[in-house]
Design an enzyme around this catalytic site. Structure first.
Site, PDB file in Angstrom:
ATOM      1  N   GLU A  49       0.869  -1.181   0.000  1.00 40.82           N
ATOM      2  CA  GLU A  49       0.000   0.000   0.000  1.00 40.82           C
ATOM      3  C   GLU A  49       0.899   1.223   0.000  1.00 40.82           C
ATOM      4  O   GLU A  49       1.850   1.304   0.782  1.00 40.82           O
ATOM      5  CB  GLU A  49      -0.844   0.035   1.278  1.00 40.82           C
ATOM      6  CG  GLU A  49      -2.118  -0.749   1.187  1.00 40.82           C
ATOM      7  CD  GLU A  49      -2.915  -0.641   2.484  1.00 40.82           C
ATOM      8  OE1 GLU A  49      -2.777   0.381   3.196  1.00 40.82           O
ATOM      9  OE2 GLU A  49      -3.657  -1.584   2.781  1.00 40.82           O
ATOM     10  N   ASP A  60      -6.296   9.064  10.316  1.00 41.71           N
ATOM     11  CA  ASP A  60      -4.932   8.621  10.564  1.00 41.71           C
ATOM     12  C   ASP A  60      -4.441   9.008  11.943  1.00 41.71           C
ATOM     13  O   ASP A  60      -4.662  10.123  12.408  1.00 41.71           O
ATOM     14  CB  ASP A  60      -3.972   9.207   9.513  1.00 41.71           C
ATOM     15  CG  ASP A  60      -4.161   8.532   8.175  1.00 41.71           C
ATOM     16  OD1 ASP A  60      -4.386   7.311   8.173  1.00 41.71           O
ATOM     17  OD2 ASP A  60      -4.107   9.220   7.143  1.00 41.71           O
TER      18      ASP A  60
END
Lengths: 266, 414
Positions: A49, A60
């Site tokens: 990724e 995040d």
């Protein structure tokens, strides 16, 4: 013919282990270094990724934010990220690449243009954190037409009814968020509970390759050997930060870490 | 794109939460889909529930202290020599600003859904202060996310939040202002949405938060309508409603009840923060033609670079220092129901000086932006035009900045 992502799962399955999926941020800490990291971890990881850094991320945690801000500060642009993938894909040992990011970056690039460039540079899949189902229906169809895997996310808050509809609209790979957390949180749910949710998903959708992410680290990864795949992100980002702070080479340290992760699930 | 008559603007979004087919929506992580849906179901039911409205009105009346005053600024009117200048003194409300309406409604909703903790973001500190007050009132634990830069420049409100028992959590990422506080607050909700309610401090964020906030602040225009009828016997022929616009909660609330009037009769003027006169880092996406982008879960006009990174803003008023703008205002702009302009830091300060010199009113730096444009416009307008400025915040919180910019003496004397 199977697409590269499905092939990677097939290969891991034939070796009786989950696929190892890594997450690093494009341009962290520089374009060159992030490319070097991708190359070196390809020896151990099955799918990579590549984080597209954004400066207002809503999901995040600290480690990935630090990596993303570092990359943005060093001037990374969307076109550089495509270039990194192009350069990476020149390698013989290259693995499938999945972009992970936020929708505004795609929206500003132009949806069609973005997909076209993904295809051209060799991006195999997309995870868009803030484009959930059903909002992503049209876009994901468009991805599929262009042989790009649009990876749907599932979470502990996803109802069974919704789960069925999402998996129906998903492509070969789906991503289960292990717990209520931003990335990089401590595993606050027992592996047993996570696996039971995972098995529910597999029951509903046995043919899709389902990876588990969030809270997966060197410490926790061996609990999840009987799954299709596992994603490790924040711990790798933290290792990059740590290496930089100690004046060490992040490429070597991250590569060692990914090799250790691989051993733990092999 | 068209504004419909007879339907509240907050309810004019489509199935996916888009106004005019393109503003707003729900660009959120999968984890938040369920809590957002729960909140939607709860709100859609309660906003038509007589008992709930009774309860809301009881707290608005007895605790917030509605209605706030509508006053004529006689000295200023005389001095400017044009339109009649009035002000709706929303800073009369308990806590000193309009943020109390939204905070109260969110706490009522949280209470009913059995949540024990409520979290919120804040820029100027008003949204945080009001949420901490309301949380205390309703027995909820409270966490406020605030940019480290804003904590420094809005100390009086920080102290008030702490006094009310809230945890004030400094946010050090990015520009360390409101935009980062909202991101951090949403991240916290992602990780704790099973036990925690979130209050977004303005008409921004995922569609449901835009709607709840707009519904709550509309109290302002409901009162204003009654007050105008009492004062003039009808809604005057030429009314102009000036309001500062950061996220857009006070302006939307100030205008909502007049939405269906012809704009020739009741005109809406939104004043954004232009930032320092020489700076290019404005907080005025509508005035300066920013592109549509996605910020904090909603599509809106937003300051950003060509790649889609959100740009930092700069404004003397922390409450307007936000790169985006409510989807409701994007909709009102594109349907041409409201018009938008900007005032610079310097113009806002000057307006503050003029207002405090002539009137017994101390608008905070946010509404001072609106006063600046209103005073300029009023000069050119006829005597039968009714100019009304929403004085939605009190300058007490700005003492530090005002002292630095205008001198201690100036601030002490008024």
């Amino acid at each position: 013919m199977l697409n590269p992502i499905s092939l990677a799962f097939k290969k891991a399955k034939s070796e009786k282990r989950p696929a190892l999926v890594t997450y690093t941020v494009a341009g962290d800490s520089s374009k060159k270094q992030s490319l070097e990291i991708l190359k070196s971890i390809s020896n151990y990881a099955d799918i990579l990724e590549v984080g597209v850094p954004h400066n207002t991320p809503v999901a995040d945690g600290g480690q990935i934010q630090t990596s993303a801000y570092r990359a943005i500060k060093n001037g990374i642009k969307m076109n550089d990220i495509f270039q990194i993938v192009r350069d990476y894909k020149k390698n013989k040992n290259s693995k499938p690449i999945i972009f992970m990011g936020y929708y505004n970056m795609i929206y500003q690039y132009g949806k069609n243009n973005f997909i076209k460039n993904c295809k051209k540079s060799g991006v195999n899949g997309l995870i868009i954190v803030d484009l959930p189902w059903p909002e992503n229906k049209i876009f994901s169809k468009h991805c599929k037409k262009n042989s790009i895997n649009f990876i749907q996310l599932l979470s502990p808050t996803t109802s069974n009814k919704r789960l069925k509809m999402i998996t129906k609209d998903s492509h070969d790979m789906i991503y289960y968020i292990s717990m209520l957390s931003t990335t990089g949180g401590k595993l606050k749910v027992s592996p047993k509970k996570i696996l039971s949710n995972y098995n529910e998903i597999k029951k509903i959708s046995p043919k899709k390759n389902c990876v588990i992410g969030f809270g997966i680290t060197e410490k926790t990864i061996s609990n999840f050997k009987k799954t299709d795949g596992l994603v490790v992100g924040s711990q790798i980002c933290r290792e990059i930060t740590r290496s930089l702070n100690n004046g060490q080479n992040p490429v070597i340290n991250v590569s060692k870490m990914v090799s250790r992760l691989r051993k733990k699930i092999s | 794109m068209r504004l419909k008559k007879g339907i509240p603007v907050i309810d004019q979004g489509d199935k996916l939460g888009f106004w005019g087919g393109k503003f707003g929506g729900n660009f959120v992580p999968e984890t938040l889909k369920k809590p957002i849906e729960d909140l939607e179901i709860q709100f859609n039911k309660l906003k038509n529930d007589k008992n709930f409205i009774k309860e809301r009105d009881k707290y608005f009346r007895n605790w917030i202290g509605v209605p706030t005053r509508l006053i004529k600024l006689n000295n200023l009117t005389k001095k400017v020599g044009g339109a009649q200048i009035w002000s709706k003194v929303v800073s009369d409300a308990n806590g000193g600003a309009h943020k109390i309406y939204n905070a109260t409604v969110h706490c009522l909703l949280a209470k009913r859904s059995g949540k024990k903790v409520i979290i919120g973001d804040t820029g100027a500190g008003y949204a945080g202060k009001m949420l901490s007050m309301a949380a205390k009132k309703f027995g909820l634990r409270c966490k406020i996310f605030m940019g480290a830069k804003d904590i420094k420049r809005q100390q009086p409100n920080v102290k008030a939040m702490k006094k009310n028992g809230a945890d004030v959590i400094p946010v050090y990422s990015g520009s360390q202002t409101l935009v980062d506080a909202v991101s951090e607050c949403m991240r916290y909700w992602v990780a704790n949405c099973d036990t925690t309610a979130m209050c977004v401090g303005s008409t921004v964020g995922p569609a449901i938060f835009v709607r709840i906030c707009g519904w709550s602040t509309s109290q302002i225009s409901r009162e204003l309508k009654v007050q105008l009828l009492n004062e003039f016997g009808n809604i005057p022929k030429k009314v102009k409603l000036y309001n500062c616009v950061g996220g857009g909660s006070s302006s939307f609330g100030f205008w909502n009840e007049f939405m269906d009037y012809d704009k020739k009769q009741v005109e809406f003027i939104g004043v954004e923060a232009g930032g320092p006169a020489k700076s290019k880092r404005h907080a005025a996406p509508l005035t300066y033609g920013s592109k549509i982008g996605i910020l904090h879960g909603a599509a809106q006009y937003v300051n950003q670079n060509s790649d889609g990174q959100i740009e930092e803003t700069e404004s003397i008023s922390a409450g307007l220092d936000y790169p985006g703008i409510s989807p409701l205002h994007c909709f009102l702009k594109d349907t041409k129901r409201a018009r938008y302009t900007a005032a610079s830091d310097e113009e806002a300060l000057k307006a503050y000086q003029i207002v405090t010199k002539y009137e017994n009113l101390r608008p905070s730096l946010e509404p001072s932006h609106a006063f600046s444009v209103a005073i300029k416009d009023a000069k050119k307008l006829s005597k039968d035009t009714i100019v009304i400025i929403n004085s939605c915040g009190d300058a007490y919180k700005d003492r530090g900045i005002l002292e630095k910019k205008l001198g201690k003496k100036y601030v002490k004397s008024n």
